[in-house]
Write an enzyme that holds these catalytic residues in place. Structure first.
Site, short mmCIF file in Angstrom:
data_model
loop_
_atom_site.label_atom_id
_atom_site.label_comp_id
_atom_site.label_asym_id
_atom_site.label_seq_id
_atom_site.Cartn_x
_atom_site.Cartn_y
_atom_site.Cartn_z
N GLY A 45 0.82 -1.19 0.00
CA GLY A 45 0.00 0.00 0.00
C GLY A 45 0.86 1.25 0.00
N GLN A 50 3.02 10.05 1.47
CA GLN A 50 4.32 9.37 1.53
C GLN A 50 5.24 9.78 0.37
OE1 GLN A 50 2.47 5.24 2.16
NE2 GLN A 50 4.42 5.10 3.24
N CYS A 92 6.06 -0.34 7.28
CA CYS A 92 5.67 0.82 6.47
C CYS A 92 6.84 1.22 5.59
CB CYS A 92 5.31 1.97 7.41
SG CYS A 92 4.85 3.49 6.55
N LEU A 93 6.55 1.57 4.34
CA LEU A 93 7.61 1.98 3.41
C LEU A 93 8.27 3.27 3.89
CD1 LEU A 93 5.91 1.24 -0.05
CD2 LEU A 93 7.63 -0.13 1.15
N HIS A 134 -4.20 1.32 7.85
CA HIS A 134 -2.83 1.86 7.86
C HIS A 134 -2.71 3.04 6.89
CE1 HIS A 134 1.71 1.26 7.94
NE2 HIS A 134 1.55 2.01 6.87
N GLU A 135 -3.24 2.86 5.67
CA GLU A 135 -3.09 3.92 4.65
C GLU A 135 -3.95 5.13 4.98
OE1 GLU A 135 -0.60 3.66 2.84
OE2 GLU A 135 -0.28 1.52 3.09
N HIS A 138 -2.20 7.38 7.29
CA HIS A 138 -1.23 8.28 6.63
C HIS A 138 -1.88 9.59 6.22
CE1 HIS A 138 2.56 6.15 6.29
NE2 HIS A 138 1.99 5.05 5.82
NI NI Z 1 2.83 3.12 5.68
#
Ligand code: NI
Length: 170
Positions: A45, A50, A92-93, A134-135, A138
């Site tokens: 995701g 981000q 998480c990225l 999660h997204e 963000h």
């Molecule tokens: Ni993330």
């Protein structure tokens, strides 16, 4: 085009994102670039903030490209209801190399606009429900580390500070 992903503790990850009234050509390019960036990472995701764009856009593919139909683009996602509980490891990225156990709702109902501008709803459970939560976090400037136990959160923050000093995390 693969875009650079912002990493914690970048303050731009903390800024809340704004809803889209309509989808412009610029937004479509952004979405294409987000998709390329997520698959390149690879990740399940990605949220627009981000990559430094504070618009309420998230993309998800819990198969990481293995099933082409499983890609979801959600514009202005809103969690209408959430039920049950699941606890699992999450990463998480934007916090590369670190993860922790997070408790989230087991199922969610989410409303969103598709990239074609249609309003729709979607019911998700398990990993998909976790990824959506999660997204959406963000978009509100919330990172998974914020949802860890205080002890675990402080430990990760200390480790990252040390890694930054050593040049091992950027
Ligand atoms: Ni993330």
């Amino acid at each position: 085009m693969v875009l650079p992903i912002l990493h914690y503790p970048d303050e731009r990850l903390r800024k809340p994102s704004v809803p889209l009234a309509s989808i412009s050509d610029e937004d479509r390019v952004l979405i294409d670039n987000m998709i390329a960036t997520m698959y390149d990472a690879p990740g399940v995701g990605l949220a627009a903030p981000q990559v430094g764009v504070h618009k309420r856009i998230i993309i998800l593919d819990i198969t990481v490209g293995k099933e082409p139909d499983s890609l979801l683009v959600m514009i202005n996602p809103e969690i209408l209801s959430a039920e049950g509980e699941q606890t699992d490891e999450e990463g998480c990225l934007s916090v590369p190399g670190y993860n922790g156990n997070i408790t989230r709702a087991q199922t969610v109902e989410v409303s969103y606009m598709t990239r074609e501008g249609e309003q729709t709803t979607f019911n998700a459970e398990g990993l998909m429900a976790r990824a959506i939560q999660h997204e959406v976090d963000h978009l509100d400037g919330i990172l998974f580390v914020d949802r860890l136990s205080p002890l675990k959160r402080d430990m990760i923050k200390r480790k990252i500070k040390k890694a930054i000093r050593q040049g091992a995390y950027r």
